[in-house]
Every structure is written in C-alpha cells, then in structure tokens.
Design a protein around this motif. Structure first.
Motif, PDB file in Angstrom:
ATOM      1  N   LEU A   2       6.102  -1.371  -8.426  1.00 54.53           N
ATOM      2  CA  LEU A   2       6.106  -0.515  -7.247  1.00 54.53           C
ATOM      3  C   LEU A   2       6.155   0.968  -7.596  1.00 54.53           C
ATOM      4  CD1 LEU A   2       8.459  -2.378  -4.757  1.00 54.53           C
ATOM      5  CD2 LEU A   2       5.993  -2.044  -4.579  1.00 54.53           C
ATOM      6  N   LYS A   3       6.989   1.314  -8.551  1.00 53.89           N
ATOM      7  CA  LYS A   3       7.201   2.724  -8.895  1.00 53.89           C
ATOM      8  C   LYS A   3       6.345   3.135 -10.090  1.00 53.89           C
ATOM      9  CE  LYS A   3      11.794   3.602  -7.212  1.00 53.89           C
ATOM     10  NZ  LYS A   3      13.119   4.070  -7.606  1.00 53.89           N
ATOM     11  N   ASN A   4       6.163   4.442 -10.193  1.00 61.58           N
ATOM     12  CA  ASN A   4       5.438   4.998 -11.337  1.00 61.58           C
ATOM     13  C   ASN A   4       6.232   4.799 -12.622  1.00 61.58           C
ATOM     14  OD1 ASN A   4       3.751   5.980  -9.372  1.00 61.58           O
ATOM     15  ND2 ASN A   4       4.300   8.113  -9.648  1.00 61.58           N
ATOM     16  N   TYR A   9       0.637   4.768 -12.580  1.00 60.29           N
ATOM     17  CA  TYR A   9       1.091   4.914 -11.199  1.00 60.29           C
ATOM     18  C   TYR A   9       1.467   3.539 -10.673  1.00 60.29           C
ATOM     19  CZ  TYR A   9      -0.871   9.607 -11.243  1.00 60.29           C
ATOM     20  OH  TYR A   9      -1.138  10.910 -11.542  1.00 60.29           O
ATOM     21  N   TRP A  11       2.412   0.944  -7.160  1.00 58.25           N
ATOM     22  CA  TRP A  11       1.784   0.647  -5.870  1.00 58.25           C
ATOM     23  C   TRP A  11       2.136   1.672  -4.797  1.00 58.25           C
ATOM     24  CZ3 TRP A  11      -2.342  -1.882  -5.419  1.00 58.25           C
ATOM     25  CH2 TRP A  11      -2.612  -3.023  -6.176  1.00 58.25           C
ATOM     26  N   ILE A  12       3.365   2.183  -4.811  1.00 60.37           N
ATOM     27  CA  ILE A  12       3.765   3.154  -3.785  1.00 60.37           C
ATOM     28  C   ILE A  12       2.888   4.400  -3.877  1.00 60.37           C
ATOM     29  CG2 ILE A  12       5.621   4.677  -3.004  1.00 60.37           C
ATOM     30  CD1 ILE A  12       7.602   2.447  -3.910  1.00 60.37           C
ATOM     31  N   ALA A  13       2.783   4.982  -5.072  1.00 60.56           N
ATOM     32  CA  ALA A  13       1.978   6.199  -5.248  1.00 60.56           C
ATOM     33  C   ALA A  13       0.499   5.938  -4.971  1.00 60.56           C
ATOM     34  CB  ALA A  13       2.162   6.746  -6.661  1.00 60.56           C
ATOM     35  N   GLY A  15      -0.886   3.507  -3.083  1.00 60.34           N
ATOM     36  CA  GLY A  15      -1.100   3.266  -1.649  1.00 60.34           C
ATOM     37  C   GLY A  15      -1.007   4.541  -0.835  1.00 60.34           C
ATOM     38  N   LEU A  16       0.037   5.344  -1.095  1.00 63.53           N
ATOM     39  CA  LEU A  16       0.202   6.591  -0.350  1.00 63.53           C
ATOM     40  C   LEU A  16      -0.915   7.580  -0.658  1.00 63.53           C
ATOM     41  CD1 LEU A  16       4.068   7.046  -0.492  1.00 63.53           C
ATOM     42  CD2 LEU A  16       2.672   6.471   1.511  1.00 63.53           C
ATOM     43  N   ALA A  67       5.664  10.856   3.430  1.00 65.06           N
ATOM     44  CA  ALA A  67       6.093   9.961   2.348  1.00 65.06           C
ATOM     45  C   ALA A  67       5.344  10.296   1.056  1.00 65.06           C
ATOM     46  CB  ALA A  67       5.858   8.504   2.741  1.00 65.06           C
ATOM     47  N   GLN A  71       7.371  11.326  -2.255  1.00 64.11           N
ATOM     48  CA  GLN A  71       7.261  10.550  -3.496  1.00 64.11           C
ATOM     49  C   GLN A  71       6.651  11.379  -4.612  1.00 64.11           C
ATOM     50  OE1 GLN A  71       4.587   8.929  -5.442  1.00 64.11           O
ATOM     51  NE2 GLN A  71       3.111  10.186  -4.325  1.00 64.11           N
ATOM     52  N   GLN A  75       9.188  10.768  -7.613  1.00 63.19           N
ATOM     53  CA  GLN A  75       8.798   9.818  -8.653  1.00 63.19           C
ATOM     54  C   GLN A  75       8.286  10.562  -9.886  1.00 63.19           C
ATOM     55  OE1 GLN A  75       7.125   5.913  -8.230  1.00 63.19           O
ATOM     56  NE2 GLN A  75       6.413   6.493  -6.189  1.00 63.19           N
TER      57      GLN A  75
END
Length: 186
Positions: A2-4, A9, A11-13, A15-16, A67, A71, A75
């Motif tokens: 999920l996180k960098n 990178y 998934w959060i970065a 996707g955003l 967001a 992030q 991150q």
C-alpha cells in the motif's frame, strides 16, 4: 504494497496519482468551458449550469486531490534514478508547481462560492452551506487566484509528459512501470 518504499510507489500513491490526473484534467476542461461560455456571451443560465457542474465535480475530486497532496508530503518517495542535476531540479520544481496549483484550486474553489455568500451544491445530492456571509474583497481575490493558477496547466503537463516519455523511451529505467504497478522490494 500500500505504501511507498525506497524502491517503489505503493498502491495509495499510484491510485491517488491517476485519480488526481483525471480530476485535474476534468476540472481544467470544465473551467475552460465556463470561460468560453462567458466569452461567447452565452445565456446566464448556461454559464451558471456550467459553474454548478464544475463545482459539483470539483467537490467530488477535492477529497482525492487533498489526499494526493497530503500523501505527497507524508509518504517517502522512491529513490530517483540517476540523471543530470538540472533534470533532477526541473523534475522537483514541476512536482512542486503541480502541488501548488492543486492547492490553489482546492482551497480557492469552495471559498469562491462561500465568500460570495452562496452554498456549494453538489448535483442534487447535498449542499455545503456557506460558513460566512459575502466578503466581496476576498471573493474577488480568490477569483483572481482561481482563474490564474490554471495557467500553469499546459506548461506543467507538457513538462510532465515529456519527462515521462524520456524515462520510458530514452532512459528505459522503469519509472513508468513503477507509476502503474507497485514493484517488489529488491
């Protein structure tokens, strides 16, 4: 993932990044539609309808854009690939100006309606009431910022796309790959 990490990178970065890209482009196109309607002398109701659509979609994207900005600062970022120091500097400034433009728009957008003493209507789903009465001088200042910040759009999009293509075609360093799918740690 999920996180960098320092290598990739998450998934959060990712996707955003892509949701924000769609949001920025959509809002830019809708904003241009409003400006063209004004320049063409369109009926007031046509212009107001375009503004309502811009505001409604803007509120929906606002949370993703906020967001994305948060992030970006919270991150860690993957290590950058080796390149000329001037290109590293240019890359950093392009990212910073994107963040600045996004921040200007997501802060001035809602406050444009509210300092005009109007609520934000999000389609026919809900209303975000104005927390203040009309403040003319602030409204005019925010209107100026909201109108001029998107002037960064085309120079930044060109630099961003050229940079991405450079990494893809010339450097072949996997930058594009890690912006599409999280990579495993080495």
């Amino acid at each position: 993932m999920l996180k960098n990490s320092r290598a990739a990178y998450g998934w959060i970065a990712i996707g955003l990044h892509w949701i924000s890209a769609v949001g920025v482009i959509t809002m830019y196109v809708l904003g241009e539609k409003i400006e063209h309607a004004k320049e063409d002398g369109a009926a007031r109701e046509v212009i107001l309808s375009a503004i309502r659509l811009h505001q409604s979609i803007g509120v929906l994207f606002l949370f993703f854009l906020a967001a994305f900005v948060i992030q970006y600062f919270l991150q860690k970022r993957p290590s950058e690939y080796e390149q000329h120091p001037y290109l590293v500097l240019l890359s950093k400034w392009v990212k910073r100006l994107w963040i600045l433009m996004i921040c200007c728009q997501i802060l001035t957008g809602p406050f444009l309606a509210w300092t005009g003493g109007r609520p934000l209507r999000v389609f026919d789903w809900f209303v975000l009431e104005s927390p203040m009465e009309r403040i003319g001088w602030l409204h005019e200042g925010l209107e100026t910022i909201h109108a001029y910040a998107p002037n960064l759009f085309w120079p930044l999009i060109v630099l961003h796309v050229v940079g991405a293509l450079k990494h893809l075609v010339i450097d072949k360093d996997g930058t594009m790959k890690r912006m599409i799918w999280p990579q495993k740690e080495a």
